[in-house]
Design an enzyme around this catalytic site. Sequence first.
Site, PDB file in Angstrom:
ATOM      1  N   ARG A 186     112.285 -81.045 -88.057  1.00 50.76           N
ATOM      2  CA  ARG A 186     112.464 -80.330 -86.796  1.00 50.76           C
ATOM      3  C   ARG A 186     113.779 -80.711 -86.117  1.00 50.76           C
ATOM      4  NH1 ARG A 186     107.974 -79.225 -82.199  1.00 50.76           N
ATOM      5  NH2 ARG A 186     108.227 -81.347 -81.461  1.00 50.76           N
ATOM      6  N   ARG A 196     101.664 -89.363 -81.186  1.00 46.71           N
ATOM      7  CA  ARG A 196     101.443 -88.056 -80.551  1.00 46.71           C
ATOM      8  C   ARG A 196     100.252 -87.342 -81.170  1.00 46.71           C
ATOM      9  NH1 ARG A 196     107.041 -85.340 -81.024  1.00 46.71           N
ATOM     10  NH2 ARG A 196     106.108 -83.618 -79.893  1.00 46.71           N
ATOM     11  N   ARG A 203      97.030 -79.945 -71.478  1.00 48.37           N
ATOM     12  CA  ARG A 203      96.913 -80.854 -72.610  1.00 48.37           C
ATOM     13  C   ARG A 203      95.777 -81.848 -72.413  1.00 48.37           C
ATOM     14  NH1 ARG A 203     102.564 -80.490 -74.468  1.00 48.37           N
ATOM     15  NH2 ARG A 203     102.755 -81.540 -76.461  1.00 48.37           N
ATOM     16  N   ARG A 253     114.886 -84.745 -81.874  1.00 50.87           N
ATOM     17  CA  ARG A 253     114.331 -85.273 -80.638  1.00 50.87           C
ATOM     18  C   ARG A 253     113.851 -86.701 -80.860  1.00 50.87           C
ATOM     19  NH1 ARG A 253     110.001 -81.029 -78.568  1.00 50.87           N
ATOM     20  NH2 ARG A 253     108.729 -82.904 -78.442  1.00 50.87           N
ATOM     21  N   LYS A 269     103.752 -73.951 -81.975  1.00 51.12           N
ATOM     22  CA  LYS A 269     103.452 -73.237 -80.724  1.00 51.12           C
ATOM     23  C   LYS A 269     104.703 -72.562 -80.160  1.00 51.12           C
ATOM     24  CE  LYS A 269     101.906 -76.873 -78.425  1.00 51.12           C
ATOM     25  NZ  LYS A 269     101.870 -77.982 -79.389  1.00 51.12           N
TER      26      LYS A 269
HETATM   27  P1  ADP Z   1     105.261 -80.669 -78.749  1.00 54.99           P
HETATM   28  O1  ADP Z   1     104.711 -79.316 -78.478  1.00 54.99           O
HETATM   29  O2  ADP Z   1     106.164 -80.726 -79.894  1.00 54.99           O
HETATM   30  O3  ADP Z   1     104.239 -81.721 -78.732  1.00 54.99           O
HETATM   31  P2  ADP Z   1     106.339 -80.737 -76.066  1.00 54.99           P
HETATM   32  O4  ADP Z   1     107.745 -80.391 -75.943  1.00 54.99           O
HETATM   33  O5  ADP Z   1     105.320 -79.740 -75.663  1.00 54.99           O
HETATM   34  O6  ADP Z   1     106.151 -81.154 -77.575  1.00 54.99           O
HETATM   35  O7  ADP Z   1     106.024 -82.086 -75.278  1.00 54.99           O
HETATM   36  C1  ADP Z   1     106.786 -83.256 -75.437  1.00 54.99           C
HETATM   37  C2  ADP Z   1     106.282 -84.354 -74.547  1.00 54.99           C
HETATM   38  O8  ADP Z   1     106.325 -83.937 -73.172  1.00 54.99           O
HETATM   39  C3  ADP Z   1     104.818 -84.754 -74.765  1.00 54.99           C
HETATM   40  O9  ADP Z   1     104.672 -85.668 -75.810  1.00 54.99           O
HETATM   41  C4  ADP Z   1     104.469 -85.348 -73.397  1.00 54.99           C
HETATM   42  O10 ADP Z   1     104.980 -86.642 -73.255  1.00 54.99           O
HETATM   43  C5  ADP Z   1     105.212 -84.445 -72.439  1.00 54.99           C
HETATM   44  N1  ADP Z   1     104.361 -83.319 -71.987  1.00 54.99           N
HETATM   45  C6  ADP Z   1     104.596 -82.001 -72.189  1.00 54.99           C
HETATM   46  N2  ADP Z   1     103.599 -81.243 -71.677  1.00 54.99           N
HETATM   47  C7  ADP Z   1     102.701 -82.107 -71.141  1.00 54.99           C
HETATM   48  C8  ADP Z   1     101.449 -81.973 -70.487  1.00 54.99           C
HETATM   49  N3  ADP Z   1     100.892 -80.755 -70.272  1.00 54.99           N
HETATM   50  N4  ADP Z   1     100.810 -83.100 -70.083  1.00 54.99           N
HETATM   51  C9  ADP Z   1     101.344 -84.312 -70.276  1.00 54.99           C
HETATM   52  N5  ADP Z   1     102.503 -84.523 -70.907  1.00 54.99           N
HETATM   53  C10 ADP Z   1     103.191 -83.441 -71.333  1.00 54.99           C
END
Ligand code: ADP
Length: 210
Positions: free
Chosen positions: A123, A167, A88, A156, A13
């Site tokens: 990554r 996840r 999400r 990370r 993404k």
């Molecule tokens: P990726 O796209 O690789 O899953 P992100 O950087 O988008 O990772 O998100 C990392 C973490 O941040 C998620 O696993 C969650 O804990 C938190 N997070 C990010 N966006 C949201 C969201 N919209 N709702 C809840 N938690 C979120």
Amino acid sequence: MKLILLGAPGAGKGTQAEVISEKYNILTISTGNIIRAALKNGTEMGLKAKSYIDAGNLVPDDVVIGIIKERLAESDCQNGYILDGFPRTIPQAEALDELGFDIDAALSIEVADEEIVKRMSGRRVCEKCGASYHTEYKKPAVEGKCNFCDGALVIRKDDEPETVKNRLNVYHEQTEPLKDYYKSCGKLLCVEGQDEVKDTTRLVLAALEI
Ligand code: ADP
Ligand code: ZN
């Protein structure tokens, strides 16, 4: 254009968001990056989010909804935006609708779980600015260094294999239902993630000619 990017963690993404941002001249808002920045700065919100992120769980809806509400109210969002990582959950999507941020489309990048697990192991992210890289698919110009800010590239904590599995479960349970949510209002676009970033990009840009 107001666009939502959907897809499992590691589906690409963020990488596609960069390309779309440039082509349509709109900014990308990544809730993950905002939360990680808060964490690094030791803010109250960051501290609250830490245990959730580290375990690969979602941060509570009210926290992320608050973040996005504040961010989208800023003046640089007038031209449109790409939401990377928000919504999400169904309640987050409903909140976005209720706040009146009427989006044009939700684009889902589809990648099989086995492929995700493989990809996540390569990554890397910039410690300073959060830009993301991959040891095979998206190498930086200089090994171990960010192209944008010269920061060091690191793994990370939530990209560790065990956390990635959680996840993925969270994605299937809580985020994937959003595909039906946006399908039912005619806003869902789907693209199959390809092995090469540029091939996915071609499909993404074609899907956005809406
Ligand atoms: P990726 O796209 O690789 O899953 P992100 O950087 O988008 O990772 O998100 C990392 C973490 O941040 C998620 O696993 C969650 O804990 C938190 N997070 C990010 N966006 C949201 C969201 N919209 N709702 C809840 N938690 C979120
Ligand atoms: Zn950087």
